[in-house]
Design an enzyme around this catalytic site. Structure first.
Site, PDB file in Angstrom:
ATOM      1  N   CYS A 223       0.740  -1.230  -0.050  1.00 26.42           N
ATOM      2  CA  CYS A 223       0.348   0.025   0.313  1.00 26.42           C
ATOM      3  C   CYS A 223       0.946   1.244   0.187  1.00 26.42           C
ATOM      4  CB  CYS A 223      -0.944  -0.327   1.423  1.00 26.42           C
ATOM      5  SG  CYS A 223      -1.708  -1.139   1.219  1.00 26.42           S
ATOM      6  N   THR A 224       1.936   1.293   0.805  1.00 23.67           N
ATOM      7  CA  THR A 224       2.569   2.523   1.070  1.00 23.67           C
ATOM      8  C   THR A 224       3.359   2.391  -0.198  1.00 23.67           C
ATOM      9  OG1 THR A 224       3.453   2.084   2.995  1.00 23.67           O
ATOM     10  CG2 THR A 224       4.963   3.171   1.942  1.00 23.67           C
TER      11      THR A 224
END
Length: 163
Positions: free
Chosen positions: A55-56
């Protein structure tokens, strides 16, 4: 049933159909709806959890490519079932300049057929929807690649705009 993963549904959004509306708060407490983006392209990406590796990576790729996306008339918005406090920490930590919307009740993820329901725990699936300036779905990226999603969207925006 303990484990329930929502699969293809009859009411799942399809290309050419109006995008489902939403009303969600971002990391700063501002409420956004689909109408806030009328007249512009919208990259609406769902992601499982703030501050996790994939997600980062996906968020930072959208951040790094934001100037290219904006030059093509597009806004970027991320949605997960995390709360606004988590979104705020995530956005500050990685200097994310676009809204991260809190879908606490997982209603919007479900509307976009992007909800993974594990019984007591719910996550958004990593799906992205490219929505045209009239609010219709132009492209769907199911199980989007965290590393390539922003580049794929840029390439498709250029094709859709005949650039």
């Amino acid at each position: 049933m303990f484990f329930s993963s929502q699969t293809a549904r009859a009411d799942a959004p399809e290309i050419g159909q109006p995008a489902p509306n939403f009303s969600l708060s971002n990391q700063n407490g501002k409420t956004y709806t689909l109408d806030n983006f009328r007249g512009k392209w919208l990259v609406l990406y769902f992601y499982p959890k703030d501050d996790t590796p994939g997600c980062t990576e996906q968020a930072c790729k959208f951040r790094d490519d934001l100037h290219k996306l904006e030059s093509l008339g597009a806004n970027v918005v991320g949605i997960s079932v995390d709360n606004t406090t988590n979104h705020s920490k995530f956005a500050k930590k990685y200097n994310l300049p676009f809204p991260l919307l809190a879908d606490n009740k997982a209603k919007t993820a479900a509307q976009y057929n992007s909800l993974l329901n594990l019984g007591l725990v719910k996550f958004a699936k990593r799906n992205t929807f490219l929505i045209d300036p009239n609010g219709k779905i132009a492209k769907i990226y199911l199980s989007a690649s965290a590393a390539r999603n922003s580049i794929e969207v840029i390439e498709d925006l250029k094709k859709l705009q005949n650039l």
